[in-house]
Write a protein that holds these residues in place. Structure first.
Motif, PDB file in Angstrom:
ATOM      1  N   VAL A 127     -52.882 -76.646  14.365  1.00 19.90           N
ATOM      2  CA  VAL A 127     -52.245 -76.426  13.064  1.00 19.90           C
ATOM      3  C   VAL A 127     -51.815 -77.754  12.465  1.00 19.90           C
ATOM      4  O   VAL A 127     -52.031 -78.012  11.284  1.00 19.90           O
ATOM      5  N   SER A 128     -51.238 -78.629  13.263  1.00 18.78           N
ATOM      6  CA  SER A 128     -50.815 -79.934  12.762  1.00 18.78           C
ATOM      7  C   SER A 128     -52.006 -80.751  12.291  1.00 18.78           C
ATOM      8  O   SER A 128     -51.944 -81.405  11.251  1.00 18.78           O
ATOM      9  N   GLU A 155     -53.078 -79.404   8.973  1.00 19.84           N
ATOM     10  CA  GLU A 155     -52.144 -79.807   7.915  1.00 19.84           C
ATOM     11  C   GLU A 155     -52.358 -81.265   7.522  1.00 19.84           C
ATOM     12  O   GLU A 155     -52.351 -81.608   6.338  1.00 19.84           O
ATOM     13  N   TYR A 156     -52.540 -82.132   8.513  1.00 20.31           N
ATOM     14  CA  TYR A 156     -52.797 -83.538   8.211  1.00 20.31           C
ATOM     15  C   TYR A 156     -54.113 -83.717   7.469  1.00 20.31           C
ATOM     16  O   TYR A 156     -54.207 -84.522   6.541  1.00 20.31           O
ATOM     17  N   LEU A 206     -53.493 -82.720   3.915  1.00 25.00           N
ATOM     18  CA  LEU A 206     -52.682 -83.736   3.260  1.00 25.00           C
ATOM     19  C   LEU A 206     -53.509 -84.964   2.902  1.00 25.00           C
ATOM     20  O   LEU A 206     -53.413 -85.495   1.791  1.00 25.00           O
TER      21      LEU A 206
END
Length: 73
Positions: free
Chosen positions: A21-22, A25-26, A29
């Motif tokens: 998930v991280s 997200e990165y 972004l």
């Protein structure tokens, strides 16, 4: 003892799931920032080129003034 092993496995699974998930997200972004930068560059390209040309002209003008003011031996 089995409960410790079960909690350990659950923790490892949690860490693996949150990494994905991280990372997503990165990635999103970075994509948004890239699009914003592309938009800024395309919007202000003409203004940047004009500013660089003016700076170049000013440098040439000042260099010419310095060359004329310098005494020749």
């Amino acid at each position: 003892m089995q409960s410790i092993i079960r909690y350990g496995k659950q923790f490892i699974q949690y860490v693996r799931n949150t990494r994905a998930v991280s990372a997503l997200e990165y990635a999103i972004l970075i994509g948004v920032i890239s699009l914003a930068l592309a938009g800024i560059v395309t919007t202000f390209t003409d203004e940047v080129e004009l500013a660089v040309e003016k700076i170049g002209q000013n440098v040439k003008t000042e260099a010419g003034k310095i060359g004329k003011a310098a005494p020749t031996p």
